[in-house]
Design an enzyme around this catalytic site. Structure first.
Site, mmCIF file in Angstrom:
data_model
loop_
_atom_site.group_PDB
_atom_site.id
_atom_site.type_symbol
_atom_site.label_atom_id
_atom_site.label_comp_id
_atom_site.label_asym_id
_atom_site.label_seq_id
_atom_site.Cartn_x
_atom_site.Cartn_y
_atom_site.Cartn_z
ATOM 1 N N ASN A 14 36.759 56.444 66.844
ATOM 2 C CA ASN A 14 36.441 55.072 66.475
ATOM 3 C C ASN A 14 35.824 54.393 67.699
ATOM 4 O O ASN A 14 36.517 54.114 68.672
ATOM 5 C CB ASN A 14 37.718 54.358 66.026
ATOM 6 N N LYS A 16 34.579 51.450 67.942
ATOM 7 C CA LYS A 16 34.851 50.010 67.959
ATOM 8 C C LYS A 16 33.570 49.231 68.304
ATOM 9 O O LYS A 16 32.478 49.644 67.924
ATOM 10 C CB LYS A 16 36.026 49.700 68.891
ATOM 11 N N HIS A 99 42.776 49.029 59.983
ATOM 12 C CA HIS A 99 43.030 49.249 61.405
ATOM 13 C C HIS A 99 43.839 48.080 61.955
ATOM 14 O O HIS A 99 43.700 46.943 61.516
ATOM 15 C CB HIS A 99 41.702 49.384 62.160
#
Length: 254
Positions: A14, A16, A99
């Site tokens: 991930n 981000k 998340h």
């Protein structure tokens, strides 16, 4: 002792809110090369602006393209949101939902997350559903209760057939980006508990088959110990996913 398992390991990165398109392309190219001989299931989830760029690079490789979120509606007056139709158009394979940053910073509740899960499944995406407790919840002995609630509510209305498209990611919120990591035994205990929740919802066979990732400061140094546990089936990696030299060793832990 080697664990005999029927589930494939699933390692996801991930990214981000990091990387320009050029930076994302460079990382994606490095990972395609590094993971080509890898024997596990892999995914990278770049920021929305880099999805098309990274998608073109990983297409046809052993790396899936993931999105970090989606809107709860297909289209409409939702300024700043990205729809499943747009993600499908970009060739996205899977969507990360629930998340901890979406739950706790952007205040997404179980009902909203469940709506997104069902919409993503409706359009054929794989889903990584994140669950996990805050430090204060763990200290009060509520870790299992929180994970149970988030799992049950997140999967509400999901059919047994659709469950095959779901991966659960257990992320103890207190171990994300902090350098703290649940011990392999701590993580295994919650993973086994989540699997028992799935068994009550969908039966023993479904529980045996569902992949449960660990996400909480996974590093090359602890990946193998975590993956050696019976109920830990992979990792959802944050910070260490931002460089090939830190992500590839996790992805190829064995």
């Amino acid at each position: 002792m080697e664990v005999t398992r029927s589930r494939d390991y699933f390692i996801a990165g991930n990214w981000k809110m990091h990387k320009t398109r050029a930076e994302a392309a460079a990382l994606a190219k490095a990972l395609v090369k590094a993971l080509k001989p890898g024997k596990h299931k892999y995914l990278v989830a770049p920021t929305f602006t880099a999805l098309e760029t990274v998608g073109a690079i990983v297409k046809g490789t052993n790396i899936l393209l993931g999105a970090q979120n989606c809107a709860p509606e297909e289209q409409g007056a939702h300024t700043g949101e990205v729809s499943v139709l747009q993600l499908k158009d970009l060739g996205v394979d899977a969507i990360i939902l629930g998340h901890s940053e979406r739950r706790h910073i952007y205040k997404e509740d179980d009902t909203l997350i469940n709506k997104k899960v069902k919409l993503a499944l409706k359009h054929g995406f794989e889903v990584i559903l994140c669950v996990g407790e805050l430090l204060e919840e763990r200290e009060k002995g509520k870790a299992e209760a929180v994970c149970k609630r988030q799992t049950e509510k997140g999967l509400a209305g999901v059919t047994p057939e659709e469950l095959s498209k779901i991966t659960i990611a257990y992320e103890p919120v207190w171990a994300i980006g902090t350098g703290k990591t649940a011990t392999p035994d701590d993580a295994e205990a919650i993973h086994a508990y989540i699997r028992s929740v799935i068994a009550k919802l969908y039966g023993a066979q479904a529980a045996k088959q569902i992949v449960i990732q660990y996400g909480g400061s996974v590093k090359a140094e602890n990946a193998a110990q975590l993956m050696a546990k019976e109920d830990i089936d992979g990792a959802l990696v944050g910070g260490a996913a931002l460089k090939e030299e830190t992500f590839a060793p996790i992805a190829k832990f064995s």
